[in-house]
Design a protein around this motif. Sequence first.
Motif, mmCIF file in Angstrom:
data_model
loop_
_atom_site.group_PDB
_atom_site.id
_atom_site.type_symbol
_atom_site.label_atom_id
_atom_site.label_comp_id
_atom_site.label_asym_id
_atom_site.label_seq_id
_atom_site.Cartn_x
_atom_site.Cartn_y
_atom_site.Cartn_z
ATOM 1 N N SER A 280 0.861 -1.260 -0.014
ATOM 2 C CA SER A 280 0.186 -0.054 0.026
ATOM 3 C C SER A 280 0.900 1.329 0.127
ATOM 4 O O SER A 280 0.207 2.180 -0.535
ATOM 5 N N GLU A 281 2.176 1.089 0.419
ATOM 6 C CA GLU A 281 3.117 2.323 0.554
ATOM 7 C C GLU A 281 3.796 2.531 -0.497
ATOM 8 O O GLU A 281 5.089 3.313 -0.757
ATOM 9 N N ARG A 282 3.762 1.467 -1.664
ATOM 10 C CA ARG A 282 4.660 1.424 -2.744
ATOM 11 C C ARG A 282 4.186 2.529 -3.970
ATOM 12 O O ARG A 282 2.795 2.740 -4.003
ATOM 13 N N PRO A 283 4.912 3.155 -4.987
ATOM 14 C CA PRO A 283 4.517 3.990 -5.772
ATOM 15 C C PRO A 283 3.611 3.261 -6.750
ATOM 16 O O PRO A 283 3.875 2.123 -7.122
ATOM 17 N N THR A 284 2.818 4.098 -7.575
ATOM 18 C CA THR A 284 2.337 3.562 -8.666
ATOM 19 C C THR A 284 3.188 3.954 -9.825
ATOM 20 O O THR A 284 4.042 4.824 -9.737
ATOM 21 N N ALA A 285 3.682 3.260 -10.888
ATOM 22 C CA ALA A 285 4.280 3.457 -11.933
ATOM 23 C C ALA A 285 3.843 2.695 -13.268
ATOM 24 O O ALA A 285 2.910 1.916 -13.265
ATOM 25 N N VAL A 286 4.450 3.214 -14.166
ATOM 26 C CA VAL A 286 3.953 2.654 -15.891
ATOM 27 C C VAL A 286 5.485 2.559 -16.370
ATOM 28 O O VAL A 286 6.514 3.318 -16.006
ATOM 29 N N ARG A 287 5.632 1.663 -17.197
ATOM 30 C CA ARG A 287 6.633 1.233 -18.254
ATOM 31 C C ARG A 287 5.957 1.818 -19.383
ATOM 32 O O ARG A 287 5.187 1.096 -20.059
ATOM 33 N N VAL A 288 6.664 2.713 -20.034
ATOM 34 C CA VAL A 288 6.337 3.495 -21.367
ATOM 35 C C VAL A 288 7.373 3.874 -22.444
ATOM 36 O O VAL A 288 8.509 3.932 -21.595
ATOM 37 N N THR A 289 7.200 3.943 -23.523
ATOM 38 C CA THR A 289 7.916 4.537 -24.324
ATOM 39 C C THR A 289 7.096 5.670 -25.199
ATOM 40 O O THR A 289 6.102 5.533 -25.456
ATOM 41 N N LEU A 290 7.730 6.864 -25.066
ATOM 42 C CA LEU A 290 7.061 7.963 -25.811
ATOM 43 C C LEU A 290 7.282 7.808 -27.116
ATOM 44 O O LEU A 290 8.499 7.792 -27.606
ATOM 45 N N ALA A 291 6.249 8.077 -27.776
ATOM 46 C CA ALA A 291 6.278 7.875 -29.368
ATOM 47 C C ALA A 291 7.298 8.994 -29.899
ATOM 48 O O ALA A 291 7.535 10.020 -29.329
ATOM 49 N N SER A 292 7.926 8.749 -30.984
ATOM 50 C CA SER A 292 8.897 9.613 -31.429
ATOM 51 C C SER A 292 8.267 11.088 -31.721
ATOM 52 O O SER A 292 9.018 12.073 -31.686
ATOM 53 N N ASP A 293 6.968 11.163 -32.273
ATOM 54 C CA ASP A 293 6.569 12.500 -32.302
ATOM 55 C C ASP A 293 5.851 13.029 -31.156
ATOM 56 O O ASP A 293 5.025 14.260 -31.264
ATOM 57 N N GLY A 294 5.903 12.323 -30.135
ATOM 58 C CA GLY A 294 5.413 12.887 -28.589
ATOM 59 C C GLY A 294 3.826 12.660 -28.397
ATOM 60 O O GLY A 294 3.444 13.279 -27.806
ATOM 61 N N SER A 295 3.214 12.082 -29.484
ATOM 62 C CA SER A 295 1.686 12.040 -29.381
ATOM 63 C C SER A 295 1.028 11.101 -28.643
ATOM 64 O O SER A 295 -0.186 11.214 -28.301
ATOM 65 N N LYS A 296 1.659 10.040 -28.232
ATOM 66 C CA LYS A 296 1.143 8.954 -27.632
ATOM 67 C C LYS A 296 2.231 8.153 -26.887
ATOM 68 O O LYS A 296 3.431 8.401 -27.174
ATOM 69 N N PHE A 297 1.832 7.063 -26.076
ATOM 70 C CA PHE A 297 2.689 6.302 -25.334
ATOM 71 C C PHE A 297 2.630 4.795 -25.682
ATOM 72 O O PHE A 297 1.360 4.291 -25.652
ATOM 73 N N TRP A 298 3.670 4.092 -25.870
ATOM 74 C CA TRP A 298 3.648 2.796 -26.170
ATOM 75 C C TRP A 298 3.952 2.420 -24.607
ATOM 76 O O TRP A 298 4.782 2.744 -23.780
ATOM 77 N N THR A 299 3.133 1.115 -24.173
ATOM 78 C CA THR A 299 2.883 0.788 -22.956
ATOM 79 C C THR A 299 3.191 -0.576 -22.680
ATOM 80 O O THR A 299 3.093 -1.592 -23.686
ATOM 81 N N TYR A 300 3.670 -0.922 -21.557
ATOM 82 C CA TYR A 300 4.039 -2.413 -20.933
ATOM 83 C C TYR A 300 3.285 -2.728 -19.901
ATOM 84 O O TYR A 300 3.545 -1.519 -18.868
ATOM 85 N N HIS A 301 3.298 -3.839 -19.240
ATOM 86 C CA HIS A 301 3.063 -3.947 -17.933
ATOM 87 C C HIS A 301 4.287 -4.122 -16.964
ATOM 88 O O HIS A 301 5.364 -4.091 -17.660
ATOM 89 N N LEU A 302 4.020 -4.094 -15.703
ATOM 90 C CA LEU A 302 5.396 -4.289 -14.736
ATOM 91 C C LEU A 302 5.463 -5.548 -14.171
ATOM 92 O O LEU A 302 6.430 -6.211 -13.861
ATOM 93 N N ASN A 303 4.105 -6.274 -13.999
ATOM 94 C CA ASN A 303 4.149 -7.578 -12.994
ATOM 95 C C ASN A 303 3.708 -8.719 -13.620
ATOM 96 O O ASN A 303 3.644 -9.816 -12.913
#
Length: 417
Positions: A249-272
């Motif tokens: 409950s005290e751990r941070p929320t996080a995402v694993r992403v890559t910003l698209a080259s044009d900065g318009s969206k994020f490519w996304t992946y899970h963590l666990n």
Amino acid sequence: MPIDDDSCSTRRRFVAAGLGAATSGLLAGCGGSSADGDGTERSTATDADQGPETAAETDGSTAAGEGHTVSMSPVGEVSFDAVPTEVFTVFPQYLDMAVALGHGESVNSVYVPEMSGTTMNHYYHRLDGVSLEWEGLRDPLSDGLPKELLYELGSDVHLADPVWAAAQDNWSDADVDEISSQIGPWFGNFYSGTQAAPPNGDGDYRYYGLWDLFGKVATVFRERERYEALAQVHSDLVSRVQSNLPPESERPTAVRVTLASDGSKFWTYHLNEPGYWLADTRPLGARDAFAEKDWGSLWGSVSYEAMLEADPDVILHLWGLTPNYDMAKTRQQLENHSAGQTLQAVRNDRVYPAGMRYQGPIMNLFQIEMGAKQLYPDVFGEWPEYEDGSPYPEIPEEEQLFDRERVAGIVTGEGSA
């Protein structure tokens, strides 16, 4: 295709027995491929990233005279009468394995050598005596997966998945069998990366953890002692990290992403989720802000709106430690975007470079340490400022989470295992 009998005859001593019937989108933002699978099927086998299994369970190997055999899904039992000296790889986790076992010079190919090799050397820079000469390596995917290249290289073993190979453009099961019989066997397992279903619907396909795969490759090279020593370092690292994690409950929320080259969206992946692509984030136990997202493939994409809704404490930017991304530019793109600048990870300067998902054992050690510091700086010490293009940052010895000198000694053979 014409075959040089003299060149191939020396390769046929590496014979695969029981080979099962047998790329685009490799970097984030390139889209999926027909070989991706839908990620809905799961093996009954456990994904063991915590440490080595017993030798018998890990390799399924036997020795006869000077030769040896190694068993692994989906290739079955593969027989060798010598340690391979010419080794074909596609993805860099297998090249990293070869380096870790003291056989990096045997490898003749890897995906985007400059990107893979430079990234590996960013880590190896912190290990005395360990480095990779990547400049002469061939890129097996620079023009699809050309069968002609495999003939040209004439490798003793192909550290690649035959099921994956058969699913590539202009390849078939017959092509896979031809390479195995005329040049050298296949020995790889691709779909353990995310435990996605193999495209051929093989219900007997087994999934392995990263360190189990490493153990099998170690047996191919007859380097069990090195493997077991490195696996112990990994086990100690994971144990150290996990025994000091705060309550969930005290751990941070996080995402694993890559910003698209044009900065318009994020490519996304899970963590666990299961799979060795997550062998660096899963042991860290952060709360995945996209845990409920099902992208129906190995990855997905989200808009700024979705990112704002999730609003993670930490953004781990996959590929950020590679030469393919400029983290200073990435942060600037986020800060200049009307929505991006409101993300708390951006406001709090918690957008960090992450490594590669195609990680081998040495990369995995560094990437676990890196993630631990980025997610839990109060526990494991802060992640140092990182300058794009530089090696893995120098970390004071008292704040290192694993022993560099020990790892370097194992890899170079100059230290006790």
